[in-house]
Scaffold this motif. Sequence first.
Motif, PDB file in Angstrom:
ATOM      1  N   GLN A  61       0.820  -1.203   0.000  1.00 50.10           N
ATOM      2  CA  GLN A  61       0.000   0.000   0.000  1.00 50.10           C
ATOM      3  C   GLN A  61       0.861   1.263   0.000  1.00 50.10           C
ATOM      4  O   GLN A  61       2.047   1.238   0.316  1.00 50.10           O
ATOM      5  N   ALA A  62       0.218   2.372  -0.341  1.00 48.98           N
ATOM      6  CA  ALA A  62       0.900   3.663  -0.329  1.00 48.98           C
ATOM      7  C   ALA A  62       1.146   4.106   1.110  1.00 48.98           C
ATOM      8  O   ALA A  62       0.454   3.677   2.034  1.00 48.98           O
ATOM      9  N   GLU A  63       2.116   4.981   1.284  1.00 48.66           N
ATOM     10  CA  GLU A  63       2.391   5.529   2.608  1.00 48.66           C
ATOM     11  C   GLU A  63       1.139   6.184   3.168  1.00 48.66           C
ATOM     12  O   GLU A  63       0.400   6.854   2.451  1.00 48.66           O
ATOM     13  N   GLY A  64       0.915   5.975   4.461  1.00 47.27           N
ATOM     14  CA  GLY A  64      -0.255   6.541   5.115  1.00 47.27           C
ATOM     15  C   GLY A  64      -1.434   5.606   5.164  1.00 47.27           C
ATOM     16  O   GLY A  64      -2.417   5.882   5.856  1.00 47.27           O
ATOM     17  N   SER A  65      -1.328   4.475   4.437  1.00 45.62           N
ATOM     18  CA  SER A  65      -2.444   3.504   4.411  1.00 45.62           C
ATOM     19  C   SER A  65      -1.926   2.084   4.609  1.00 45.62           C
ATOM     20  O   SER A  65      -2.444   1.129   4.046  1.00 45.62           O
ATOM     21  N   ARG A  66      -0.928   1.935   5.433  1.00 46.42           N
ATOM     22  CA  ARG A  66      -0.266   0.630   5.556  1.00 46.42           C
ATOM     23  C   ARG A  66      -0.611  -0.146   6.817  1.00 46.42           C
ATOM     24  O   ARG A  66      -0.456  -1.364   6.851  1.00 46.42           O
ATOM     25  N   ILE A  67      -1.031   0.537   7.873  1.00 40.92           N
ATOM     26  CA  ILE A  67      -1.309  -0.152   9.131  1.00 40.92           C
ATOM     27  C   ILE A  67      -2.687  -0.810   9.054  1.00 40.92           C
ATOM     28  O   ILE A  67      -3.707  -0.150   8.877  1.00 40.92           O
ATOM     29  N   LYS A  68      -2.696  -2.132   9.209  1.00 42.96           N
ATOM     30  CA  LYS A  68      -3.929  -2.912   9.096  1.00 42.96           C
ATOM     31  C   LYS A  68      -4.128  -3.745  10.362  1.00 42.96           C
ATOM     32  O   LYS A  68      -3.163  -4.153  11.024  1.00 42.96           O
ATOM     33  N   ASN A  69      -5.402  -3.977  10.672  1.00 44.47           N
ATOM     34  CA  ASN A  69      -5.771  -4.888  11.763  1.00 44.47           C
ATOM     35  C   ASN A  69      -5.080  -4.533  13.083  1.00 44.47           C
ATOM     36  O   ASN A  69      -4.505  -5.401  13.759  1.00 44.47           O
ATOM     37  N   LEU A  70      -5.138  -3.274  13.451  1.00 41.89           N
ATOM     38  CA  LEU A  70      -4.551  -2.824  14.708  1.00 41.89           C
ATOM     39  C   LEU A  70      -5.487  -3.199  15.850  1.00 41.89           C
ATOM     40  O   LEU A  70      -6.625  -2.711  15.933  1.00 41.89           O
ATOM     41  N   GLY A 115      -6.946  -8.574  21.183  1.00 44.20           N
ATOM     42  CA  GLY A 115      -7.858  -9.211  20.244  1.00 44.20           C
ATOM     43  C   GLY A 115      -8.988  -8.338  19.743  1.00 44.20           C
ATOM     44  O   GLY A 115      -9.739  -8.744  18.846  1.00 44.20           O
ATOM     45  N   ALA A 116      -9.151  -7.136  20.300  1.00 42.79           N
ATOM     46  CA  ALA A 116     -10.237  -6.237  19.879  1.00 42.79           C
ATOM     47  C   ALA A 116      -9.655  -5.051  19.121  1.00 42.79           C
ATOM     48  O   ALA A 116      -8.559  -4.573  19.451  1.00 42.79           O
ATOM     49  N   PRO A 117     -10.362  -4.577  18.098  1.00 45.78           N
ATOM     50  CA  PRO A 117      -9.851  -3.413  17.342  1.00 45.78           C
ATOM     51  C   PRO A 117      -9.606  -2.219  18.258  1.00 45.78           C
ATOM     52  O   PRO A 117     -10.392  -1.964  19.178  1.00 45.78           O
ATOM     53  N   VAL A 118      -8.525  -1.517  17.999  1.00 46.35           N
ATOM     54  CA  VAL A 118      -8.206  -0.325  18.784  1.00 46.35           C
ATOM     55  C   VAL A 118      -9.176   0.791  18.400  1.00 46.35           C
ATOM     56  O   VAL A 118      -9.334   1.119  17.218  1.00 46.35           O
ATOM     57  N   ALA A 119      -9.834   1.360  19.400  1.00 48.70           N
ATOM     58  CA  ALA A 119     -10.770   2.458  19.146  1.00 48.70           C
ATOM     59  C   ALA A 119     -10.020   3.781  19.078  1.00 48.70           C
ATOM     60  O   ALA A 119      -8.990   3.963  19.735  1.00 48.70           O
ATOM     61  N   ASP A 120     -10.540   4.699  18.278  1.00 44.73           N
ATOM     62  CA  ASP A 120      -9.866   5.992  18.101  1.00 44.73           C
ATOM     63  C   ASP A 120      -9.678   6.733  19.411  1.00 44.73           C
ATOM     64  O   ASP A 120      -8.674   7.430  19.607  1.00 44.73           O
ATOM     65  N   ASP A 121     -10.658   6.610  20.322  1.00 45.50           N
ATOM     66  CA  ASP A 121     -10.594   7.374  21.566  1.00 45.50           C
ATOM     67  C   ASP A 121     -10.020   6.569  22.738  1.00 45.50           C
ATOM     68  O   ASP A 121      -9.965   7.049  23.866  1.00 45.50           O
ATOM     69  N   GLN A 122      -9.583   5.360  22.473  1.00 46.21           N
ATOM     70  CA  GLN A 122      -8.957   4.539  23.515  1.00 46.21           C
ATOM     71  C   GLN A 122      -7.616   5.159  23.904  1.00 46.21           C
ATOM     72  O   GLN A 122      -6.836   5.558  23.045  1.00 46.21           O
ATOM     73  N   VAL A 123      -7.319   5.256  25.194  1.00 46.94           N
ATOM     74  CA  VAL A 123      -6.083   5.902  25.653  1.00 46.94           C
ATOM     75  C   VAL A 123      -5.072   4.854  26.082  1.00 46.94           C
ATOM     76  O   VAL A 123      -5.393   3.939  26.861  1.00 46.94           O
ATOM     77  N   PHE A 124      -3.847   5.000  25.582  1.00 47.49           N
ATOM     78  CA  PHE A 124      -2.750   4.096  25.906  1.00 47.49           C
ATOM     79  C   PHE A 124      -1.626   4.860  26.598  1.00 47.49           C
ATOM     80  O   PHE A 124      -1.400   6.046  26.314  1.00 47.49           O
TER      81      PHE A 124
END
Length: 605
Positions: free
Chosen positions: A518-527, A531-540
């Motif tokens: 994939q092109a740069e900026g669209s490469r990270i998949k299945n984060l 076992g659960a998808p990372v939510a945008d507002d989840q804090v790490f």
Amino acid sequence: MPLSPMNRREFVKKSAVTGAAVAAAGGVAAAPAQAAEQKRDCHPRTWSFSILGTTDLHSHVFDWDYYKDAAYSDKAGNSVGVARVATLIKQQREAKGEDHVLLVDAGDIIQGTSLAYYFARVDPITGTDGKKGPKHPMAVAMNHMRYDAAALGNHEFNYGIEVLRRFESQCHFPLLGANALDAKTLRPAFEPYTVKRIRVPGAPDIKVGILGLTNPGIALWDKDNVSGKMVFPGLVEQAKKYVPRLRALGCDVVFLTDHSGLDGSSSYGDELPYVENASNLVAEQVPGIDAILVGHTHVEVPSYTVKNEQTGEEVLLSEPYCWGYRLSVFDFELELHHGQWKVTSKKAQTLNPNTVDEDLEIKKLLQADHELVVKYVNTAVGTCTQDLSAADSCWKDVPIMDFIHKVQAESVKAGLSASDAALPLISVAAPFSRTADIPQGNVTIKDIAGLYIYDNTLYGKKLTGAQLKDYLEYAAKYYHQVPAGTKVDTATLTNANSFWDYMYDTAAGVEYEIDIAQAEGSRIKNLTYNGAPVADDQVFVVAVNNYRANGGSGYPHIAAAPIAYSSTNEIRQLMIDYVTAKKTLDPADFAAANWKLTQAGTPVF
């Protein structure tokens, strides 16, 4: 107007061609006969002298690799260390005359090897328990070599200002930093320049002004050591202030030593308003400069010229690689006009010290220090159940990298507040050395130091899920795009966008794929996390080194992220302490393959 960043390969290719042309033209002028004739002339009208330059020595004294506990070697046949460079300098002085040669460095002197660490932390030059500390081996060596000046490098600040000030006090030459200012008074915290005189019998002295400039990135990279104490404005801005001052002082030659590269780029993006690699911009925008010794970027540039946009005059630049791989030689010829010396010609080249022996006097002065460090790095701290190699660490999730992640995560976890301890914790780290290897059996300090080669300290910072994905996308630009169905060649896969290994972070604690098709900026998949998808507002909470946490390499979000933890302990020492406490380093305790490269979803390895 700043120059647009130059393609690195084009730049190095042009530099190599320019350097070859200088060498083909004969390199150094045959000065002894000229000098003898001029001595017979009681009123000489012409004169020549040279400025020799080193940079990014990083405490390489001898031709030795402390991580391998063996003489240094690489595929290119380079040697390292000022002991060999000292022999070249002696040859130059003998050939041209002692009073025809100045010696200057462009910074990054006191950090970078186990020897540097030993005299900053194990037996520090600042002393312990009220006892006076030892002399820094680099001060001893450089004093013996009779340096005239050195610029401050960014790594001079890694061990704190107290260590730097003690090193400065041990040097018989000034450490220059015209853009290292006291944060409160905005006055220079170090000498901005020095003026040297070249004696010419029967004629006025030639006055050489040497201006030192350091890297603005110190404000980011060593924020913990300099915040509130020093500020670092841009090189162009400070050169515009001091070059006219040197000319007003009657300097016939103005020479800059810059701990700043040549291509107008910045690894930290727009985190600072000042350019990281600005030597070309200084040459272009500041009139009155004759030549610049360049440092910081660890490349060889034998000879390079930049035309000043105001005067049309050519400014001569040279960068002698790093570690003592090369010595830059600037040769100047001058004529006396109406009582003032004028530069009539100048040229530069780099010399390779790998054909000469180490200076015997430096060996005698520092052999005992060297042996202390060799003994220290060979200290066993535990054992390892199997060989751990970093050879594939730039494209595979390997156990040796998980060792770093394990130590970082455990150290941050132990220091978190109760509320932050409830948050998911991950770690990010870069593969600093592809040659690192922790062997099965005894594990020594040098084995761990060879894996974690920088003196970074540890932070815990908070990122949201969306920010974490941005962070990993930024890291993934390290890979060249390889379309699906195309064979992946690891020899050409990495370091896209001049993104070097030390800039590439992997993460542990989350699972993800990097799709290199994939092109740069669209490469990270299945984060995912647990076992659960990372939510945008989840804090790490993210365990990360201080260089990256303060904006190093320009990663998004991390510099401004809230701090959950910080420590002054080096990550390398935390790794040593981990093995010492556990007694056994066992991959079963930490190895976890949580990321992988794919092409359109198909695993690459």
